[in-house]
Write a protein that holds these residues in place. Structure first.
Motif, PDB file in Angstrom:
ATOM      1  N   SER A  70      -7.696  51.605 -42.601  1.00  0.00           N
ATOM      2  CA  SER A  70      -6.931  51.799 -41.376  1.00  0.00           C
ATOM      3  C   SER A  70      -7.822  52.262 -40.223  1.00  0.00           C
ATOM      4  CB  SER A  70      -5.779  52.789 -41.534  1.00  0.00           C
ATOM      5  OG  SER A  70      -5.074  52.865 -40.305  1.00  0.00           O
ATOM      6  N   PRO A  71      -8.055  51.367 -39.261  1.00  0.00           N
ATOM      7  CA  PRO A  71      -8.866  51.751 -38.104  1.00  0.00           C
ATOM      8  C   PRO A  71      -8.158  52.748 -37.184  1.00  0.00           C
ATOM      9  CG  PRO A  71      -8.008  49.528 -37.832  1.00  0.00           C
ATOM     10  CD  PRO A  71      -7.631  49.974 -39.215  1.00  0.00           C
ATOM     11  N   SER A  72      -6.837  52.872 -37.323  1.00  0.00           N
ATOM     12  CA  SER A  72      -6.067  53.809 -36.503  1.00  0.00           C
ATOM     13  C   SER A  72      -5.732  55.052 -37.320  1.00  0.00           C
ATOM     14  CB  SER A  72      -4.764  53.154 -36.025  1.00  0.00           C
ATOM     15  OG  SER A  72      -3.920  54.123 -35.440  1.00  0.00           O
ATOM     16  N   PRO A  73      -6.044  56.231 -36.812  1.00  0.00           N
ATOM     17  CA  PRO A  73      -5.741  57.450 -37.569  1.00  0.00           C
ATOM     18  C   PRO A  73      -4.243  57.699 -37.729  1.00  0.00           C
ATOM     19  CG  PRO A  73      -6.587  58.000 -35.394  1.00  0.00           C
ATOM     20  CD  PRO A  73      -6.723  56.518 -35.550  1.00  0.00           C
ATOM     21  N   SER A  74      -3.411  57.081 -36.899  1.00  0.00           N
ATOM     22  CA  SER A  74      -1.962  57.259 -36.985  1.00  0.00           C
ATOM     23  C   SER A  74      -1.295  56.283 -37.949  1.00  0.00           C
ATOM     24  CB  SER A  74      -1.330  57.085 -35.601  1.00  0.00           C
ATOM     25  OG  SER A  74      -1.876  58.017 -34.699  1.00  0.00           O
ATOM     26  N   ALA A  75      -2.017  55.258 -38.359  1.00  0.00           N
ATOM     27  CA  ALA A  75      -1.463  54.234 -39.247  1.00  0.00           C
ATOM     28  C   ALA A  75      -1.730  54.593 -40.701  1.00  0.00           C
ATOM     29  CB  ALA A  75      -2.090  52.876 -38.925  1.00  0.00           C
ATOM     30  N   HIS A  76      -1.026  53.895 -41.578  1.00  0.00           N
ATOM     31  CA  HIS A  76      -1.268  54.030 -43.017  1.00  0.00           C
ATOM     32  C   HIS A  76      -1.143  52.645 -43.641  1.00  0.00           C
ATOM     33  CE1 HIS A  76      -1.335  55.643 -47.048  1.00  0.00           C
ATOM     34  NE2 HIS A  76      -0.303  54.851 -47.314  1.00  0.00           N
ATOM     35  N   VAL A  77      -2.229  52.163 -44.217  1.00  0.00           N
ATOM     36  CA  VAL A  77      -2.232  50.862 -44.877  1.00  0.00           C
ATOM     37  C   VAL A  77      -1.894  51.059 -46.346  1.00  0.00           C
ATOM     38  CG1 VAL A  77      -3.663  48.879 -45.529  1.00  0.00           C
ATOM     39  CG2 VAL A  77      -3.921  49.910 -43.253  1.00  0.00           C
ATOM     40  N   ASP A  78      -0.825  50.390 -46.796  1.00  0.00           N
ATOM     41  CA  ASP A  78      -0.471  50.416 -48.219  1.00  0.00           C
ATOM     42  C   ASP A  78      -1.320  49.409 -48.989  1.00  0.00           C
ATOM     43  OD1 ASP A  78       1.472  52.402 -47.916  1.00  0.00           O
ATOM     44  OD2 ASP A  78       3.053  50.929 -47.528  1.00  0.00           O
ATOM     45  N   TYR A  79      -1.355  48.176 -48.484  1.00  0.00           N
ATOM     46  CA  TYR A  79      -2.192  47.148 -49.106  1.00  0.00           C
ATOM     47  C   TYR A  79      -2.344  45.969 -48.155  1.00  0.00           C
ATOM     48  CZ  TYR A  79       2.177  44.705 -50.293  1.00  0.00           C
ATOM     49  OH  TYR A  79       3.391  44.079 -50.233  1.00  0.00           O
ATOM     50  N   CYS A  80      -3.317  45.108 -48.457  1.00  0.00           N
ATOM     51  CA  CYS A  80      -3.593  43.919 -47.657  1.00  0.00           C
ATOM     52  C   CYS A  80      -3.585  42.692 -48.553  1.00  0.00           C
ATOM     53  CB  CYS A  80      -4.964  44.013 -46.990  1.00  0.00           C
ATOM     54  SG  CYS A  80      -5.148  45.348 -45.814  1.00  0.00           S
ATOM     55  N   ASP A  81      -2.928  41.639 -48.094  1.00  0.00           N
ATOM     56  CA  ASP A  81      -3.049  40.323 -48.728  1.00  0.00           C
ATOM     57  C   ASP A  81      -4.154  39.599 -47.981  1.00  0.00           C
ATOM     58  OD1 ASP A  81      -0.836  40.674 -50.478  1.00  0.00           O
ATOM     59  OD2 ASP A  81       0.536  40.168 -48.832  1.00  0.00           O
ATOM     60  N   ILE A  82      -5.232  39.242 -48.689  1.00  0.00           N
ATOM     61  CA  ILE A  82      -6.394  38.624 -48.053  1.00  0.00           C
ATOM     62  C   ILE A  82      -6.615  37.252 -48.661  1.00  0.00           C
ATOM     63  CG2 ILE A  82      -8.864  38.842 -47.603  1.00  0.00           C
ATOM     64  CD1 ILE A  82      -8.412  41.924 -48.127  1.00  0.00           C
ATOM     65  N   THR A  83      -6.719  36.234 -47.789  1.00  0.00           N
ATOM     66  CA  THR A  83      -6.924  34.861 -48.233  1.00  0.00           C
ATOM     67  C   THR A  83      -8.044  34.239 -47.421  1.00  0.00           C
ATOM     68  OG1 THR A  83      -4.537  34.696 -48.610  1.00  0.00           O
ATOM     69  CG2 THR A  83      -5.790  32.647 -48.598  1.00  0.00           C
ATOM     70  N   GLU A  84      -9.041  33.678 -48.103  1.00  0.00           N
ATOM     71  CA  GLU A  84     -10.059  32.904 -47.386  1.00  0.00           C
ATOM     72  C   GLU A  84      -9.436  31.569 -47.015  1.00  0.00           C
ATOM     73  OE1 GLU A  84     -14.189  32.746 -48.447  1.00  0.00           O
ATOM     74  OE2 GLU A  84     -13.922  34.449 -49.802  1.00  0.00           O
ATOM     75  N   ASP A  85      -9.677  31.119 -45.774  1.00  0.00           N
ATOM     76  CA  ASP A  85      -9.072  29.882 -45.283  1.00  0.00           C
ATOM     77  C   ASP A  85     -10.039  29.185 -44.343  1.00  0.00           C
ATOM     78  OD1 ASP A  85      -7.577  27.823 -44.197  1.00  0.00           O
ATOM     79  OD2 ASP A  85      -5.817  29.072 -43.799  1.00  0.00           O
ATOM     80  N   ASP A  86     -10.721  28.169 -44.844  1.00  0.00           N
ATOM     81  CA  ASP A  86     -11.702  27.438 -44.048  1.00  0.00           C
ATOM     82  C   ASP A  86     -11.075  26.633 -42.913  1.00  0.00           C
ATOM     83  OD1 ASP A  86     -13.936  28.398 -45.366  1.00  0.00           O
ATOM     84  OD2 ASP A  86     -13.942  26.766 -46.831  1.00  0.00           O
ATOM     85  N   SER A  87      -9.752  26.475 -42.928  1.00  0.00           N
ATOM     86  CA  SER A  87      -9.101  25.685 -41.888  1.00  0.00           C
ATOM     87  C   SER A  87      -8.801  26.493 -40.619  1.00  0.00           C
ATOM     88  CB  SER A  87      -7.794  25.085 -42.419  1.00  0.00           C
ATOM     89  OG  SER A  87      -6.817  26.094 -42.594  1.00  0.00           O
ATOM     90  N   LEU A  88      -9.061  27.793 -40.632  1.00  0.00           N
ATOM     91  CA  LEU A  88      -8.796  28.612 -39.444  1.00  0.00           C
ATOM     92  C   LEU A  88      -9.639  28.154 -38.260  1.00  0.00           C
ATOM     93  CD1 LEU A  88      -8.636  32.231 -40.905  1.00  0.00           C
ATOM     94  CD2 LEU A  88      -6.736  30.825 -40.112  1.00  0.00           C
ATOM     95  N   THR A  89      -9.037  28.209 -37.100  1.00  0.00           N
ATOM     96  CA  THR A  89      -9.733  27.868 -35.860  1.00  0.00           C
ATOM     97  C   THR A  89     -10.741  28.959 -35.524  1.00  0.00           C
ATOM     98  OG1 THR A  89      -7.769  26.751 -35.026  1.00  0.00           O
ATOM     99  CG2 THR A  89      -9.404  27.426 -33.388  1.00  0.00           C
ATOM    100  N   VAL A  90     -11.955  28.562 -35.168  1.00  0.00           N
ATOM    101  CA  VAL A  90     -12.949  29.528 -34.714  1.00  0.00           C
ATOM    102  C   VAL A  90     -12.668  29.806 -33.247  1.00  0.00           C
ATOM    103  CG1 VAL A  90     -15.400  29.965 -34.342  1.00  0.00           C
ATOM    104  CG2 VAL A  90     -14.663  28.700 -36.367  1.00  0.00           C
ATOM    105  N   ARG A  91     -12.379  31.041 -32.945  1.00  0.00           N
ATOM    106  CA  ARG A  91     -12.041  31.439 -31.581  1.00  0.00           C
ATOM    107  C   ARG A  91     -13.277  32.006 -30.877  1.00  0.00           C
ATOM    108  NH1 ARG A  91      -6.477  31.244 -31.500  1.00  0.00           N
ATOM    109  NH2 ARG A  91      -5.544  31.206 -33.583  1.00  0.00           N
ATOM    110  N   LYS A  92     -13.197  32.115 -29.559  1.00  0.00           N
ATOM    111  CA  LYS A  92     -14.330  32.608 -28.775  1.00  0.00           C
ATOM    112  C   LYS A  92     -14.396  34.126 -28.753  1.00  0.00           C
ATOM    113  CE  LYS A  92     -14.670  28.592 -25.885  1.00  0.00           C
ATOM    114  NZ  LYS A  92     -14.796  28.032 -24.566  1.00  0.00           N
ATOM    115  N   LYS A  93     -13.262  34.798 -29.011  1.00  0.00           N
ATOM    116  CA  LYS A  93     -13.209  36.248 -28.988  1.00  0.00           C
ATOM    117  C   LYS A  93     -12.133  36.711 -29.969  1.00  0.00           C
ATOM    118  CE  LYS A  93      -9.977  36.422 -25.159  1.00  0.00           C
ATOM    119  NZ  LYS A  93      -9.579  37.097 -23.955  1.00  0.00           N
ATOM    120  N   PHE A  94     -11.919  38.003 -30.037  1.00  0.00           N
ATOM    121  CA  PHE A  94     -10.863  38.558 -30.888  1.00  0.00           C
ATOM    122  C   PHE A  94      -9.741  39.007 -29.970  1.00  0.00           C
ATOM    123  CE2 PHE A  94      -8.602  41.378 -33.685  1.00  0.00           C
ATOM    124  CZ  PHE A  94      -8.757  40.787 -34.934  1.00  0.00           C
TER     125      PHE A  94
END
Length: 92
Positions: free
Chosen positions: A63-87
């Motif tokens: 959790s990058p935010s001190p006020s948040a709480h992450v229970d869990y993350c579903d993470i999937t690699e996906d080569d079809s994602l568009t490469v963006r110029k920024k976040f």
């Protein structure tokens, strides 16, 4: 280059989670997007060098935010994602 989709579960809306996630992504040179979902999760697309993505995932899971709480993350690699110029922060 590694491309991942992350769905973050926990107390992650209304606590600065997206803003802090963007700061972490910018710091690590990650491109992609982060947005709140109607079901209370946060959706992330991230693209970057493998080592940077791995560090990014670790920071999101801790959790990058001190006020948040992450229970869990579903993470999937996906080569079809568009490469963006920024976040970017988007809204549903």
């Amino acid at each position: 280059m590694k491309k991942v989709r992350i769905i973050v579960h926990g107390r992650v809306q209304g606590v600065g989670f997206r803003f802090m996630t963007k700061l972490v992504a910018d710091e690590l040179g990650i491109t992609g997007l982060v947005r709140n979902e109607p079901d209370g999760t946060v959706y992330i697309e991230a693209t970057g060098p493998t080592t940077s993505i791995d560090r990014f995932i670790n920071k999101v899971q801790a959790s990058p935010s001190p006020s948040a709480h992450v229970d869990y993350c579903d993470i999937t690699e996906d080569d079809s994602l568009t490469v963006r110029k920024k976040f970017g922060v988007t809204y549903y």
